[in-house]
Design a protein around this motif. Structure first.
Motif, PDB file in Angstrom:
ATOM      1  N   LEU A  48      -7.746  -4.379   3.413  1.00 30.60           N
ATOM      2  CA  LEU A  48      -7.279  -3.133   4.029  1.00 30.60           C
ATOM      3  C   LEU A  48      -7.717  -1.894   3.247  1.00 30.60           C
ATOM      4  N   ALA A  49      -8.230  -2.117   2.024  1.00 29.94           N
ATOM      5  CA  ALA A  49      -8.461  -0.984   1.106  1.00 29.94           C
ATOM      6  C   ALA A  49      -9.391   0.065   1.711  1.00 29.94           C
ATOM      7  N   ASP A  50     -10.396  -0.368   2.498  1.00 27.72           N
ATOM      8  CA  ASP A  50     -11.333   0.605   3.071  1.00 27.72           C
ATOM      9  C   ASP A  50     -10.683   1.533   4.093  1.00 27.72           C
ATOM     10  N   ARG A  51      -9.537   1.128   4.562  1.00 26.76           N
ATOM     11  CA  ARG A  51      -8.847   1.964   5.554  1.00 26.76           C
ATOM     12  C   ARG A  51      -8.080   3.106   4.893  1.00 26.76           C
ATOM     13  N   LEU A  52      -7.915   2.994   3.585  1.00 28.99           N
ATOM     14  CA  LEU A  52      -7.195   4.029   2.850  1.00 28.99           C
ATOM     15  C   LEU A  52      -8.199   5.103   2.473  1.00 28.99           C
ATOM     16  N   LEU A  77       0.828  -1.216   0.000  1.00 32.07           N
ATOM     17  CA  LEU A  77       0.000   0.000   0.000  1.00 32.07           C
ATOM     18  C   LEU A  77       0.858   1.261   0.000  1.00 32.07           C
ATOM     19  N   LEU A  78       2.110   1.105   0.380  1.00 32.95           N
ATOM     20  CA  LEU A  78       3.061   2.220   0.253  1.00 32.95           C
ATOM     21  C   LEU A  78       4.072   1.812  -0.801  1.00 32.95           C
ATOM     22  N   ASP A 124      -5.990   0.698  -6.844  1.00 33.86           N
ATOM     23  CA  ASP A 124      -4.910  -0.297  -6.763  1.00 33.86           C
ATOM     24  C   ASP A 124      -4.955  -1.047  -5.438  1.00 33.86           C
ATOM     25  N   ALA A 125      -5.319  -0.303  -4.370  1.00 36.73           N
ATOM     26  CA  ALA A 125      -5.344  -0.919  -3.039  1.00 36.73           C
ATOM     27  C   ALA A 125      -6.363  -2.061  -2.996  1.00 36.73           C
ATOM     28  N   ARG A 126      -7.510  -1.863  -3.702  1.00 31.51           N
ATOM     29  CA  ARG A 126      -8.539  -2.912  -3.683  1.00 31.51           C
ATOM     30  C   ARG A 126      -8.024  -4.214  -4.296  1.00 31.51           C
TER      31      ARG A 126
END
Ligand code: FES
Length: 619
Positions: free
Chosen positions: A471-475, A451-452, A463-465
């Motif tokens: 974890l994507a919802d935390r971004l 994610l980083l 991209d996170a999804r």
């Protein structure tokens, strides 16, 4: 259990209870080290090397599997009863440990990072039964005393002479002489030879720790810590130096506050240890150059600006009373103040090097004390190089949006997989913020799950999804700023505990400064990362940093994880050594000649190299 949850089962710290004393120590240290750092004496004559079999402790409830040395040291019944060697047993979970009282009168004590010192304190006591004077024997009172001390050859201080006549007569000429180096500082009625104590102070910018030591046996009697009372003047040394530049009264005030902090701790350890102030004859103080300058009322202004010059590297012999300890220790007690290498590599580092034996070991070792100012020393018994890198306040939590000190409520461990994350919070309470070790873990986790990116930028939500669906919802975003939520406290991200893009940058700057520092030292020595046989992480922050995370983000060299070791409060340990052994004290002074200081701020290539270290390796 998810992988993330499993990772959190290896905490950064564990809770131990030694007899009645509850302490919190870094995961994986030996019970022997944990005890000695916290003022709990355990028998030993080998210094924790597993050869004397004296470090007996009992873990009654659910003892760990015995090691091969335990099996040789104990009977099968003792093994079943939970007896283990403290130096072979590591702290990997919350445990109650029974420590038997000391059985031997040791000639040596174990301090620092497995250092063993032969007991030879500066404070010596002799019980004397003197002949009463007669008309035929006209020797003076002091001659009578000194004649019995001819091997020590002390001189008597005026303060001793003042009450000597009365003491001798009231005590029937049965007295104890107290000699500090070559000075007779007291003559006490009766036999007090079993009672001589000293206090070792680690005078930190944030926290101050005092250890009361029984100088006869080398054992710690009590330990107390408190926040430095200078805190209201600012969190770091620069703000405190600036205060003295702006306000002519500030130096006096800062000196008074430092002295009050020491006095309060001295009273507390003496109370806790059942020791009278008059029984404490010497104290040692290890602190950075600014703290020791302020303690002694020396103007620190030149430390705060180029070319960063100290008023003195070596401090003169001072009475403990001059360090604010009048009334809390013996009136003639002395204070030994550790010398500094440079304005930003102070007496705390001199003491730390002494405690870690950097100058005695054939292996190349790297010592890193991580804090706002990060001190780095590389070397072995042949050579030592030191430098200081300005890491900024990221590790203290000050520059981090949800940052806080490592206190109850601070997230200290973050474990992440693409499917989710787990947290470990100090005090097992609702998270209130993120401390330094949690920050490093969070960033390490984000790099690992992707994610980083390696430049330290949070990737897009789309991209996170794909990369980390759990974890994507935390971004998300707070205003314009991108954040990663570690702990929700309501629907709005503003209310959560989060890591912001700016926080990541702060850590990158700190990490880049530190990594540039040790890389330059390696280069000066003509070595590479692979040549480093051990990395010692010191200071309150360094001790709790997860070695795997520190390696992962490039904060320390890429060595195998077991080579990165928590060194504990090495400054305090060095101060203890100086009280227990005149030889070690001399060794500490000799370090000043052995260490070559490498200044980073005037290096033309520093900035380029710093920028080169901003990225995360392999991210
Ligand atoms: S300290 Fe000697 S065997 Fe453990």
């Amino acid at each position: 259990m998810t992988a993330a949850e499993e990772a959190v089962t290896h905490p950064v710290r564990v809770n131990l209870v030694f007899n009645e004393r509850a302490v919190r120590v870094p995961y994986g240290v030996t019970l022997f080290d944990a005890a000695s750092w916290n003022g709990i004496a355990i028998d030993s004559t080998c210094g924790g090397h597993g050869t004397c079999k004296k470090c007996r402790v009992r873990i009654a409830a659910d003892p760990p599997a015995p090691t091969s040395l335990d099996i040789r040291a104990y009977t099968p019944q003792e093994i079943r009863d939970g007896w283990r060697l403290a130096c072979r047993t590591t702290a990997t979970r919350d445990t109650e440990v029974e420590v038997p009282p000391l059985t031997t009168r040791p000639k040596a004590a174990t301090v620092g990072v497995g250092r063993q010192v032969i007991l030879r304190p500066a404070v010596q006591k002799r019980y004397l039964e003197l002949a009463e004077p007669t008309l035929a024997d006209q020797a003076s009172d002091v001659e009578r005393v000194l004649a019995q001390l001819d091997d020590l050859e002390p001189r008597a201080e005026l303060a001793v002479l003042r009450g000597l006549g009365r003491t001798l007569r009231e005590a029937d000429y049965k007295v104890t002489a107290v000699v500090l180096d070559d000075v007779l500082i007291a003559v006490e009625p009766g036999d007090t030879t079993g009672r001589r104590f000293g206090i070792a102070f680690d005078l930190g910018t944030t926290t101050v720790v005092a250890t009361l030591l029984d100088l006869s046996v080398g054992a710690p009697v009590a330990v107390e810590s408190t926040l430095n009372k200078q805190q209201p003047f600012g969190a770091d040394v620069i703000t405190r130096i600036s205060a003295t530049m702006m306000d002519p009264g500030a130096l006096d005030k800062l000196q008074q506050l430092a002295q009050e902090t020491l006095a309060e701790l001295a009273r507390a350890v003496c109370d806790q240890g059942g020791v009278a102030p008059d029984e404490v004859y010497e104290v040692a103080v290890a602190g950075n150059a600014t703290m020791t300058h302020l303690l002694l009322g020396i103007d620190p202004e030149p430390l705060g600006m180029a070319p960063f010059i100290m008023s003195t590297r070596l401090y003169p012999e001072v009475l403990a009373a001059d360090a604010g300890l009048a009334g809390t220790v013996h009136p003639r007690a002395r204070a030994v103040v550790f010398p500094a290498f440079g304005a930003y590599v102070g007496g705390d580092i001199t003491a730390g090097l002494l405690a870690s034996g950097m100058d005695r070991d054939a292996r190349v070792r790297l010592f890193i004390d991580i804090g706002t100012n990060c001190e780095i020393v590389l070397g072995n018994r042949e050579w030592l190089l030191a430098t200081a890198a300005p890491a900024g306040p990221a590790f203290e939590g000050a520059a981090i949006r949800c940052g806080m000190r490592a206190a109850d409520g601070a997230i200290e461990v973050v474990a992440m997989t693409p499917d989710g994350l787990s947290l470990r919070v100090i005090g097992d309470t609702e998270p209130q913020g993120l401390c330094g070790s949690g920050l490093v873990d969070a960033v390490t986790g984000l790099v690992r799950v992707g994610l980083l990116d390696s430049s330290g930028r949070l990737i897009s939500e789309e991209d996170a999804r794909v990369r980390a669906p759990g974890l994507a919802d935390r971004l998300t975003r707070i205003g314009k700023e991108r954040v990663f939520v570690l702990h929700w406290r309501g629907p709005a991200p503003e209310d959560s505990i989060y890591l912001s893009q700016r926080d990541v940058r702060e850590l990158q700057f700190a990490k880049a400064a530190i990594a540039t520092g040790w890389r330059i030292l390696l280069e000066e020595a003509g070595l590479t990362e692979a040549d480093v046989k051990q990395v010692l992480l010191a200071g309150s922050f360094g001790s709790y940093l997860s070695p795997a995370s520190a390696i992962r983000i490039g904060l320390v060299p890429g060595v195998p994880v077991p080579r990165v070791v928590s060194a504990g409060n090495v400054a305090g340990e060095g101060a203890k050594m100086a009280l227990l052994s005149l030889r070690e004290r001399a060794g500490g002074l000799a370090l000043l000649e052995e260490v070559r200081y490498v200044e980073l701020s005037d290096r033309a290539d520093f900035n380029d190299r710093f920028v080169g270290q901003l990225s995360f390796p392999g991210g």
